[in-house]
Design an enzyme around this catalytic site. Structure first.
Site, mmCIF file in Angstrom:
data_model
loop_
_atom_site.group_PDB
_atom_site.id
_atom_site.type_symbol
_atom_site.label_atom_id
_atom_site.label_comp_id
_atom_site.label_asym_id
_atom_site.label_seq_id
_atom_site.Cartn_x
_atom_site.Cartn_y
_atom_site.Cartn_z
ATOM 1 N N HIS A 138 0.829 -1.214 0.000
ATOM 2 C CA HIS A 138 0.000 0.000 0.000
ATOM 3 C C HIS A 138 0.861 1.261 0.000
ATOM 4 O O HIS A 138 1.974 1.282 0.511
ATOM 5 C CB HIS A 138 -1.048 -0.003 1.121
ATOM 6 C CG HIS A 138 -0.575 0.231 2.516
ATOM 7 N ND1 HIS A 138 -0.981 -0.554 3.573
ATOM 8 C CD2 HIS A 138 0.234 1.160 3.048
ATOM 9 C CE1 HIS A 138 -0.432 -0.096 4.676
ATOM 10 N NE2 HIS A 138 0.315 0.934 4.393
ATOM 11 N N GLU A 143 -5.047 0.473 -0.292
ATOM 12 C CA GLU A 143 -4.833 -0.952 -0.048
ATOM 13 C C GLU A 143 -4.983 -1.757 -1.344
ATOM 14 O O GLU A 143 -5.599 -1.289 -2.298
ATOM 15 C CB GLU A 143 -5.868 -1.447 0.976
ATOM 16 C CG GLU A 143 -5.741 -0.814 2.360
ATOM 17 C CD GLU A 143 -4.604 -1.404 3.194
ATOM 18 O OE1 GLU A 143 -3.589 -1.841 2.630
ATOM 19 O OE2 GLU A 143 -4.743 -1.413 4.422
HETATM 20 C C1 GLP Z 1 1.054 3.337 7.185
HETATM 21 C C2 GLP Z 1 0.901 4.645 6.387
HETATM 22 C C3 GLP Z 1 1.692 4.599 5.111
HETATM 23 C C4 GLP Z 1 3.081 4.077 5.388
HETATM 24 C C5 GLP Z 1 3.005 2.633 5.830
HETATM 25 C C6 GLP Z 1 4.351 2.007 6.124
HETATM 26 O O1 GLP Z 1 0.000 2.474 7.042
HETATM 27 N N1 GLP Z 1 -0.449 4.990 6.096
HETATM 28 O O2 GLP Z 1 1.724 5.888 4.522
HETATM 29 O O3 GLP Z 1 3.894 4.170 4.249
HETATM 30 O O4 GLP Z 1 2.204 2.568 6.988
HETATM 31 O O5 GLP Z 1 4.762 2.340 7.410
HETATM 32 P P1 GLP Z 1 6.183 2.131 8.001
HETATM 33 O O6 GLP Z 1 7.034 3.184 7.415
HETATM 34 O O7 GLP Z 1 5.999 2.323 9.473
HETATM 35 O O8 GLP Z 1 6.618 0.769 7.630
#
Ligand code: GLP
Length: 245
Positions: A138, A143
């Protein structure tokens, strides 16, 4: 797509922050598309540090964030409004009136989406969009699905996303199951896109998203069709594509 190889998380953060810095220096009144999650935290720390050192000036800059949980007030500590304030906005000289995050507290879904799209189009689009990458591919909260959603819309979060984000809440039950997100078309209209990835647990999705088939079941794969995407990743995140990039 350009792939920029970094040694580790800190190196990835500095390299990505340098790209954002260059944007702000070259075009001080630019529109930055910003992201939440764990990945951008190091990038935001660099930007704050360089601002404090006097190297960056955000006084003319505008920001639009990708997403927000539905039902959370902007001052809720779990909201992305709060995240952005605490991790970036309150430490730099960006005008709070020029920072935009979808309003998760608006009851009327269509109204919330329409308002956010109007904000983005009123700004003339995004100059540089920063993206993280979810484990299921995503981007923002777009999603996996049978179609690429175009504009801002409400999504039901995948179970895996709720689980992944539960670490930031007291329990999994506290994670909102719905969120507003900028659409894929809006993301694809950004002039430049910067994707930040870090860690072994992103290696598999990095391979699928950036070297695999373009499909809405891996939303980030659409980025392969954009003409100006830079993926900055550390050695662990690039471990499965090393030698092919
Ligand atoms: C969340 C955010 C995204 C982000 C993703 C990955 O769900 N809505 O924008 O890129 O998680 O997060 P992380 O960087 O903590 O792995």
């Amino acid at each position: 797509m350009k792939f920029v190889k970094a040694r580790d998380y800190e190196d990835m953060s500095r390299k990505a922050a340098n790209i954002i810095s260059a944007q702000v220096i070259v075009k001080p009144d630019c529109v930055l598309g910003l992201a939440t999650g764990t990945t951008p935290l190091g990038i935001y720390r660099c930007l704050v540090h360089w601002y404090e050192r006097g190297d960056l000036d955000f006084s003319q800059t505008t920001s639009v964030n990708l997403d927000e949980y539905r039902g959370l007030e902007p001052d809720d500590p779990h909201s992305y409004h709060y995240f952005m304030r605490e991790n970036l906005f309150r430490h730099i000289n960006i005008d709070p009136a020029n920072t935009h995050v979808p309003d998760g507290s608006v009851k009327d879904v269509d109204e919330a989406c329409r308002r956010y799209d109007a904000v983005i189009s009123g700004l003339g689009g995004v100059d540089l969009q920063l993206l993280g990458l979810g484990h299921n591919g995503h981007i923002g909260f777009n999603e996996p699905d049978g179609v690429f959603a175009k504009k801002t819309h409400l999504v039901r979060l995948a179970d895996s996303t709720v689980e992944a984000n539960a670490r930031l809440f007291d329990s999994k039950e506290d994670v909102p199951t719905q969120a507003y997100t900028m659409g894929i078309q809006t993301i694809m209209h950004a002039k430049k896109i910067l994707v930040a990835v870090s860690g072994e647990n992103k290696a598999e999705i990095v391979e699928k998203a950036f070297l695999g088939a373009v499909t809405p079941w891996v939303p980030a794969s659409i980025l392969q069709l954009h003409t100006d995407v830079t993926v900055v990743g550390d050695a662990a995140a690039f471990s499965r594509i090393e030698g092919r990039i």
